[in-house]
Design a protein around this motif. Structure first.
Motif, short mmCIF file in Angstrom:
data_model
loop_
_atom_site.label_atom_id
_atom_site.label_comp_id
_atom_site.label_asym_id
_atom_site.label_seq_id
_atom_site.Cartn_x
_atom_site.Cartn_y
_atom_site.Cartn_z
N SER A 39 53.14 50.17 -14.30
CA SER A 39 53.15 51.61 -14.04
C SER A 39 54.14 51.92 -12.93
N GLU A 94 45.23 60.17 -18.60
CA GLU A 94 46.15 59.05 -18.53
C GLU A 94 46.94 59.02 -19.83
N ALA A 114 57.84 56.49 -16.68
CA ALA A 114 56.70 56.48 -15.76
C ALA A 114 57.18 56.62 -14.32
N GLU A 120 52.10 61.15 -12.40
CA GLU A 120 51.36 61.07 -13.65
C GLU A 120 50.83 59.65 -13.83
N ASP A 121 49.70 59.55 -14.48
CA ASP A 121 49.07 58.25 -14.73
C ASP A 121 49.57 57.71 -16.07
N ILE A 122 50.75 57.09 -16.04
CA ILE A 122 51.36 56.53 -17.24
C ILE A 122 51.31 55.01 -17.15
N ARG A 123 50.70 54.40 -18.13
CA ARG A 123 50.57 52.95 -18.15
C ARG A 123 51.32 52.38 -19.35
#
Length: 316
Positions: A39, A94, A114, A120-123
């Protein structure tokens, strides 16, 4: 005569079992590496993924399966993030991008995106080899954190704003934490959007719908739209049981939902064809037919059954 008929029946039953064993996809256990993510906050050090069995920690998970999507993913993700940021009241969310063993720079592009949106919660998760869209979606769902979980294709063909239609419908049908809302393009059949799309997709659409009716699984008009919303409880019931790893994994999910009496609704959504489809007319048509036979045969003969996921039990 009766003995001969009985012997023929037994032989047919054994032959069907052997054929299903040969044709059925083999279980695939994720590697330790595949159970981690990168991330913006940890771009080089993999972090452990949570389990679908854990309590939800965000309101929405967006699972994006991606195979060689370095070109189509950026505009799709920008649209996704713009809409999620605009929703009021705000939701916690997410975005889980599952790179299905791409041979291009999909993972690197996803991680760059990301990093460009650090708040932002980007995985980003990478599967070591290409396993199929169904496998990538399953992997994402088994490690999602949302109360509700949305699957959406990386090509941006579905209008992401239509999530609100699915969300409102889920509010109506959800019962005891169970529910599935299917984005549907059935209303577009006969319209310019479908008439003018590629011959390949139209042939696949009509042929596939005929097969669904033939095999008795045509209760949903559009099983294949890659825009579907699930509750977490329903995801815990369906995804550990999912076997099909290729294009028609959706059919198995909807069959499981029907078997478990999960409320399912179908909602019209906007859609437009985006260049770069991975569908191969001949091979994928044959593969879909084979997978339909495998699905129906395995459940009819009892080789496959829904998996009951107990409270606190981990699913991989």
């Amino acid at each position: 005569m009766l003995v001969a008929v009985l012997a023929a029946g037994i032989a047919l039953y054994i032959t069907a079992h052997i054929a299903l064993i040969i044709l059925s996809p083999k279980p695939m256990t994720p590697t330790a590496e595949e159970k981690t993510f990168l991330s913006a906050s940890s771009p080089t050090k993999p972090q452990p993924l949570p389990s679908l069995s854990d309590p939800a920690s965000v309101q929405l998970s967006v699972v994006v399966p991606a195979y060689n999507e370095s070109t189509r993913l950026p505009p799709m993700l920008r649209t996704t993030l713009a809409h999620l940021a605009s929703v009021r009241p705000a939701r916690t969310y997410e975005v889980l991008i599952v790179d299905d063993g791409s041979s291009d720079s999909t993972s690197a592009v996803a991680l760059t995106l990301a990093s460009a949106h650090p708040k932002e919660d980007i995985r980003v998760v990478r599967l070591r080899r290409n396993r199929g869209k169904g496998a990538a979606v399953k992997h994402g769902f088994l490690h999602a954190r949302g109360e509700r979980i949305l699957m959406v294709d990386a090509d941006g063909a579905s209008r992401f704003e239509d999530l609100e239609k699915l969300w409102e419908e889920m509010d109506k049908i959800e019962k005891d934490g169970q529910g599935v809302v299917v984005g549907s393009r059935a209303h577009l059949v006969g319209t310019e959007a479908v008439v003018k799309r590629s011959l390949v997709r139209n042939i696949l659409m009509h042929g596939f719908h005929f097969l669904l009716r033939t095999f008795g699984v045509g209760h949903i008009r559009d099983t294949q739209c890659g825009f579907k919303l699930f509750t977490r409880t329903t995801s815990q019931s369906l995804f550990p049981s999912l076997h099909i790893t290729n294009w028609i994994f959706d059919v198995e999910l909807l069959l499981l939902a029907r078997m478990l009496r999960v409320p399912v609704a179908e909602v019209p959504v906007a859609w437009e064809e985006v260049a770069g489809s991975k569908i191969r007319l001949l091979w994928d048509s044959l593969g879909m037919l084979t997978d339909l036979i495998v699905i129906r045969g395995n459940y009819a003969l009892g080789r496959w059954r829904p998996v009951s996921v107990g409270a606190g039990k981990k699913v991989d």
